[in-house]
Motif scaffolding. Structure first.
Motif, PDB file in Angstrom:
ATOM      1  N   LYS A  60      38.093 -22.134  45.215  1.00  0.00           N
ATOM      2  CA  LYS A  60      37.111 -21.607  44.257  1.00  0.00           C
ATOM      3  C   LYS A  60      37.816 -20.805  43.171  1.00  0.00           C
ATOM      4  O   LYS A  60      37.479 -20.912  41.988  1.00  0.00           O
ATOM      5  N   ILE A  61      38.776 -19.992  43.578  1.00  0.00           N
ATOM      6  CA  ILE A  61      39.524 -19.185  42.612  1.00  0.00           C
ATOM      7  C   ILE A  61      40.289 -20.096  41.652  1.00  0.00           C
ATOM      8  O   ILE A  61      40.262 -19.898  40.433  1.00  0.00           O
ATOM      9  N   ILE A  62      40.954 -21.102  42.186  1.00  0.00           N
ATOM     10  CA  ILE A  62      41.737 -22.023  41.354  1.00  0.00           C
ATOM     11  C   ILE A  62      40.827 -22.759  40.381  1.00  0.00           C
ATOM     12  O   ILE A  62      41.127 -22.860  39.187  1.00  0.00           O
ATOM     13  N   PHE A  63      39.698 -23.275  40.878  1.00  0.00           N
ATOM     14  CA  PHE A  63      38.779 -23.998  40.004  1.00  0.00           C
ATOM     15  C   PHE A  63      38.200 -23.075  38.937  1.00  0.00           C
ATOM     16  O   PHE A  63      38.003 -23.492  37.794  1.00  0.00           O
ATOM     17  N   SER A  82      50.670 -12.821  39.899  1.00  0.00           N
ATOM     18  CA  SER A  82      50.739 -11.462  39.370  1.00  0.00           C
ATOM     19  C   SER A  82      49.481 -10.634  39.665  1.00  0.00           C
ATOM     20  O   SER A  82      49.555  -9.419  39.727  1.00  0.00           O
ATOM     21  N   ASN A  83      48.342 -11.275  39.855  1.00  0.00           N
ATOM     22  CA  ASN A  83      47.081 -10.546  40.054  1.00  0.00           C
ATOM     23  C   ASN A  83      46.355 -10.978  41.325  1.00  0.00           C
ATOM     24  O   ASN A  83      45.150 -11.167  41.317  1.00  0.00           O
ATOM     25  N   LYS A  84      47.085 -11.114  42.403  1.00  0.00           N
ATOM     26  CA  LYS A  84      46.518 -11.686  43.625  1.00  0.00           C
ATOM     27  C   LYS A  84      45.290 -10.930  44.131  1.00  0.00           C
ATOM     28  O   LYS A  84      44.238 -11.521  44.372  1.00  0.00           O
ATOM     29  N   ASN A  85      45.374  -9.618  44.294  1.00  0.00           N
ATOM     30  CA  ASN A  85      44.258  -8.839  44.829  1.00  0.00           C
ATOM     31  C   ASN A  85      43.082  -8.794  43.864  1.00  0.00           C
ATOM     32  O   ASN A  85      41.930  -8.896  44.273  1.00  0.00           O
ATOM     33  N   GLU A  86      43.383  -8.655  42.590  1.00  0.00           N
ATOM     34  CA  GLU A  86      42.327  -8.584  41.580  1.00  0.00           C
ATOM     35  C   GLU A  86      41.537  -9.890  41.517  1.00  0.00           C
ATOM     36  O   GLU A  86      40.312  -9.872  41.402  1.00  0.00           O
ATOM     37  N   VAL A  87      42.214 -11.001  41.617  1.00  0.00           N
ATOM     38  CA  VAL A  87      41.563 -12.310  41.552  1.00  0.00           C
ATOM     39  C   VAL A  87      40.630 -12.491  42.743  1.00  0.00           C
ATOM     40  O   VAL A  87      39.513 -12.986  42.600  1.00  0.00           O
ATOM     41  N   HIS A  88      41.054 -12.073  43.921  1.00  0.00           N
ATOM     42  CA  HIS A  88      40.212 -12.203  45.111  1.00  0.00           C
ATOM     43  C   HIS A  88      38.962 -11.320  44.999  1.00  0.00           C
ATOM     44  O   HIS A  88      37.877 -11.732  45.402  1.00  0.00           O
ATOM     45  N   GLU A  89      39.127 -10.125  44.457  1.00  0.00           N
ATOM     46  CA  GLU A  89      37.974  -9.232  44.277  1.00  0.00           C
ATOM     47  C   GLU A  89      36.992  -9.820  43.258  1.00  0.00           C
ATOM     48  O   GLU A  89      35.780  -9.756  43.447  1.00  0.00           O
ATOM     49  N   VAL A  93      32.911 -10.983  43.800  1.00  0.00           N
ATOM     50  CA  VAL A  93      31.797 -10.597  42.931  1.00  0.00           C
ATOM     51  C   VAL A  93      31.071 -11.834  42.419  1.00  0.00           C
ATOM     52  O   VAL A  93      29.836 -11.893  42.413  1.00  0.00           O
ATOM     53  N   ILE A  94      31.823 -12.850  42.013  1.00  0.00           N
ATOM     54  CA  ILE A  94      31.215 -14.093  41.527  1.00  0.00           C
ATOM     55  C   ILE A  94      30.373 -14.740  42.618  1.00  0.00           C
ATOM     56  O   ILE A  94      29.241 -15.180  42.377  1.00  0.00           O
ATOM     57  N   ASP A  95      30.901 -14.788  43.851  1.00  0.00           N
ATOM     58  CA  ASP A  95      30.156 -15.373  44.968  1.00  0.00           C
ATOM     59  C   ASP A  95      28.868 -14.596  45.244  1.00  0.00           C
ATOM     60  O   ASP A  95      27.815 -15.186  45.488  1.00  0.00           O
ATOM     61  N   LEU A  97      27.146 -12.785  43.132  1.00  0.00           N
ATOM     62  CA  LEU A  97      26.203 -13.031  42.034  1.00  0.00           C
ATOM     63  C   LEU A  97      25.565 -14.417  42.148  1.00  0.00           C
ATOM     64  O   LEU A  97      24.379 -14.582  41.852  1.00  0.00           O
ATOM     65  N   GLU A  98      26.333 -15.406  42.580  1.00  0.00           N
ATOM     66  CA  GLU A  98      25.769 -16.745  42.763  1.00  0.00           C
ATOM     67  C   GLU A  98      24.731 -16.757  43.882  1.00  0.00           C
ATOM     68  O   GLU A  98      23.692 -17.409  43.768  1.00  0.00           O
ATOM     69  N   LYS A  99      24.991 -16.025  44.965  1.00  0.00           N
ATOM     70  CA  LYS A  99      24.015 -15.924  46.053  1.00  0.00           C
ATOM     71  C   LYS A  99      22.747 -15.233  45.572  1.00  0.00           C
ATOM     72  O   LYS A  99      21.633 -15.652  45.907  1.00  0.00           O
ATOM     73  N   LEU A 100      22.918 -14.170  44.787  1.00  0.00           N
ATOM     74  CA  LEU A 100      21.763 -13.457  44.248  1.00  0.00           C
ATOM     75  C   LEU A 100      20.958 -14.356  43.324  1.00  0.00           C
ATOM     76  O   LEU A 100      19.719 -14.378  43.382  1.00  0.00           O
ATOM     77  N   LYS A 101      21.626 -15.126  42.505  1.00  0.00           N
ATOM     78  CA  LYS A 101      20.948 -16.044  41.597  1.00  0.00           C
ATOM     79  C   LYS A 101      20.152 -17.086  42.368  1.00  0.00           C
ATOM     80  O   LYS A 101      18.995 -17.367  42.031  1.00  0.00           O
ATOM     81  N   SER A 102      20.740 -17.659  43.405  1.00  0.00           N
ATOM     82  CA  SER A 102      20.014 -18.667  44.188  1.00  0.00           C
ATOM     83  C   SER A 102      18.834 -18.048  44.916  1.00  0.00           C
ATOM     84  O   SER A 102      17.766 -18.657  45.020  1.00  0.00           O
ATOM     85  N   PHE A 103      18.987 -16.809  45.393  1.00  0.00           N
ATOM     86  CA  PHE A 103      17.872 -16.122  46.042  1.00  0.00           C
ATOM     87  C   PHE A 103      16.739 -15.871  45.060  1.00  0.00           C
ATOM     88  O   PHE A 103      15.568 -16.096  45.372  1.00  0.00           O
ATOM     89  N   MET A 104      17.085 -15.409  43.872  1.00  0.00           N
ATOM     90  CA  MET A 104      16.059 -15.125  42.856  1.00  0.00           C
ATOM     91  C   MET A 104      15.355 -16.403  42.416  1.00  0.00           C
ATOM     92  O   MET A 104      14.139 -16.412  42.211  1.00  0.00           O
TER      93      MET A 104
END
Length: 111
Positions: A60-63, A82-89, A93-95, A97-104
């Protein structure tokens, strides 16, 4: 309190299912596996790739970097290193927000 059914999560996903999740060919998944060190699916005795949920998250991160943000493959590799931890965080957040969007959306459809 009503019974809420838990979502069943698999431990391993075959490459065909992973390709369907991302709506790409299996060859692209294999290519990304060769290019990115963070993708390391298990292989069974026959040599079939079995992806863990962590591998799915890394895909998901790569895509997201390549398809949405417009990184080149080399640029995505460097950004991940260079930004391994930041990218995972950011992906968490993206995941969320996507769950919240599908719930709404589901809630809107029920009204």
């Amino acid at each position: 309190m009503p019974y809420k059914e838990k979502e069943i999560a698999k431990l391993y996903y075959p490459i065909g299912e992973v390709a369907e999740m991302f709506e790409v060919n299996t060859s692209m998944i294999r290519f990304y596996e060769k290019e990115f060190d963070i993708l390391q699916p298990k292989k069974n005795a026959k040599g079939n790739r079995l992806f863990r949920p962590e591998d799915i998250d890394n895909l998901k991160i790569i895509f997201n970097l390549i398809k949405n943000k417009g990184f080149t493959i080399q640029g995505a590799k460097e950004h991940l290193k260079s930004n391994k931890n930041e990218v995972h965080e950011q992906q968490k957040v993206i995941d969320a927000l996507e769950k919240l969007k599908s719930f709404m959306t589901e809630l809107k459809d029920q009204l």
